[in-house]
Design an enzyme around this catalytic site. Sequence first.
Site, short mmCIF file in Angstrom:
data_model
loop_
_atom_site.label_atom_id
_atom_site.label_comp_id
_atom_site.label_asym_id
_atom_site.label_seq_id
_atom_site.Cartn_x
_atom_site.Cartn_y
_atom_site.Cartn_z
N ILE A 1 -6.26 -9.54 2.21
CA ILE A 1 -6.29 -9.88 3.68
C ILE A 1 -4.99 -9.24 4.20
O ILE A 1 -3.89 -9.62 3.79
CB ILE A 1 -6.22 -11.49 3.87
CG1 ILE A 1 -7.56 -12.23 3.44
CG2 ILE A 1 -5.87 -11.70 5.46
CD1 ILE A 1 -7.63 -13.51 3.42
N HIS B 1 -12.69 -2.39 5.37
CA HIS B 1 -11.41 -2.47 6.12
C HIS B 1 -11.27 -2.61 7.37
O HIS B 1 -11.97 -1.76 8.22
CB HIS B 1 -10.39 -1.45 5.37
CG HIS B 1 -10.29 -1.67 3.73
ND1 HIS B 1 -11.06 -0.74 2.83
CD2 HIS B 1 -9.52 -2.25 3.08
CE1 HIS B 1 -10.49 -1.03 1.70
NE2 HIS B 1 -10.00 -2.05 1.81
N SER C 1 -5.56 -7.20 7.83
CA SER C 1 -5.65 -7.11 9.11
C SER C 1 -5.45 -8.47 9.91
O SER C 1 -4.70 -8.59 10.97
CB SER C 1 -7.16 -6.70 9.45
OG SER C 1 -7.57 -5.33 8.76
N GLY D 1 -11.06 -6.14 2.14
CA GLY D 1 -11.65 -5.80 3.34
C GLY D 1 -12.13 -7.37 3.79
O GLY D 1 -13.26 -7.51 4.35
N SER E 1 0.79 -1.25 0.06
CA SER E 1 -0.06 0.15 -0.05
C SER E 1 0.87 1.21 -0.11
O SER E 1 2.18 1.12 0.19
CB SER E 1 -0.69 -0.04 1.19
OG SER E 1 0.05 0.23 2.34
N ASP F 1 -1.51 -1.79 -3.87
CA ASP F 1 -2.80 -1.72 -3.46
C ASP F 1 -3.11 -0.42 -3.15
O ASP F 1 -2.73 0.36 -2.57
CB ASP F 1 -2.91 -2.59 -1.66
CG ASP F 1 -3.97 -2.82 -1.17
OD1 ASP F 1 -4.96 -3.05 -1.96
OD2 ASP F 1 -4.15 -2.95 0.05
N HIS F 2 -4.60 -0.23 -3.48
CA HIS F 2 -5.09 1.25 -3.32
C HIS F 2 -4.37 2.37 -3.93
O HIS F 2 -3.98 3.39 -3.12
CB HIS F 2 -5.46 1.60 -1.97
CG HIS F 2 -6.48 0.29 -1.48
ND1 HIS F 2 -7.81 0.72 -1.70
CD2 HIS F 2 -6.57 -0.47 -0.80
CE1 HIS F 2 -8.41 -0.01 -1.20
NE2 HIS F 2 -7.86 -0.95 -0.46
P1 13P Z 1 -8.50 -6.32 5.56
O1 13P Z 1 -8.41 -4.90 6.56
O2 13P Z 1 -10.05 -6.72 5.95
O3 13P Z 1 -7.77 -7.31 6.12
O4 13P Z 1 -8.58 -5.67 4.14
C1 13P Z 1 -7.26 -5.75 3.38
C2 13P Z 1 -7.40 -5.08 2.01
O5 13P Z 1 -8.59 -4.99 1.60
C3 13P Z 1 -6.22 -4.44 1.41
O6 13P Z 1 -6.57 -3.81 0.47
O1 G3H Z 2 -6.65 -2.00 2.33
C1 G3H Z 2 -5.73 -1.40 2.98
C2 G3H Z 2 -4.86 -2.16 3.28
O2 G3H Z 2 -5.03 -2.89 4.57
C3 G3H Z 2 -3.43 -1.27 3.81
O3 G3H Z 2 -3.59 -0.69 5.06
O4 G3H Z 2 -2.82 1.67 4.09
O5 G3H Z 2 -2.56 0.98 6.44
O6 G3H Z 2 -1.01 0.14 4.71
P1 G3H Z 2 -2.45 0.56 4.99
ZN ZN Z 3 -8.31 -2.79 0.54
#
Ligand code: 13P
Ligand code: G3H
Ligand code: ZN
Length: 326
Positions: free
Chosen positions: A269, A181, A271, A226, A47, A85-86
């Site tokens: 995944i 999330h 968290s 999430g 991320s 990611d994102h």
């Molecule tokens: P969680 O917070 O449910 O693990 O989701 C992670 C996620 O979507 C990362 O992009």
């Molecule tokens: O969806 C987001 C991921 O769990 C990454 O989280 O931006 O805190 O690294 P972060």
């Molecule tokens: Zn996400």
Amino acid sequence: MNTREMFKRAVAGGYAIPAFNFNTMEQMQAIVQAAVETKSPVIMQVSKGARNYANATILRYMAEGAVAYAKELGCEHPEIVLHLDHGDSFELCKDCIDMGFSSVMYDGSSLPYEENIRISRQVVEYAHKYDVTVECELGVLAGVEDEVVAEESHYTKPEEVIDFATRTGCDSLAISIGTSHGAYKFKPEQCTRDPKTGKLVPPPLAFDVLAEIEKKLPGFPIVLHGSSSVPQDEVDTINKFGGNLPDAVGIPEEQLRKASKSAVCKINIDSDSRLAMTAAIRQYLAEHPDHFDPRQYLKPARENMKKMYIHKIVNVLGSDGKLAQC
Ligand code: 13P
Ligand code: G3H
Ligand code: ZN
């Protein structure tokens, strides 16, 4: 490698590829060990927050190291994707593509529809020149994290998905069907309570919305963000050894198992890894108050994350044994 062939096989085979976030060497090692032992393809995702924490260059070389490490562990043909990611801007996506990422997500889900399409398209055009695959998002997930903030979720509108996928040219689509999330996916008032255990029982995912989307885009790769399950044993360990996570609640694993059998071919995944790591460290330090070498407490943390990753791969996503070549 990019996600194209991986997703095609996952959709046809009724399983999902795990997308695990990594920020540290121990997470990377645990992900690779789990993927090798189960012979699973895997997406290692980074991320913006991870890049800020660990440094983008270090993470990029760690991912390259992950491929070499998988081979050293005996897997001759590992299938590992390095994914952003994102990504929240064209510039961030471009930076990752230029650095050698094989896949990126552009997340314009909080923007007006036309603006989301415009920037998604710009990312896709750039990425495809380098054979990098692109995930885009339609619909809003609730949840608050470093870089991802939304108070309320809005399900993806099935009537928009054909237009969105066609005009953006994206390779996969992240949708909103009730996941969110973080470790607090639902407020207690959105849940019921199990009378026996007193634990919160979350509302089911919107499988009707997923079915509608699949009908509109047959065989198109769908992504669920999430999707941590927030295992109660890890939450209990954290709370027993000095933590304070009351009423943390995630997505039940049976629902993710069901989603994996559909066109959902990537499940995110993060968290659960954080919880597994924190639980092991809290327990270790509470039981060994005289220890101060990080290797002593990071070792059980790495083992606990690996156990969790293997469980997800084998019992939830069903991606074990799915390498094209071993
Ligand atoms: P969680 O917070 O449910 O693990 O989701 C992670 C996620 O979507 C990362 O992009
Ligand atoms: O969806 C987001 C991921 O769990 C990454 O989280 O931006 O805190 O690294 P972060
Ligand atoms: Zn996400």
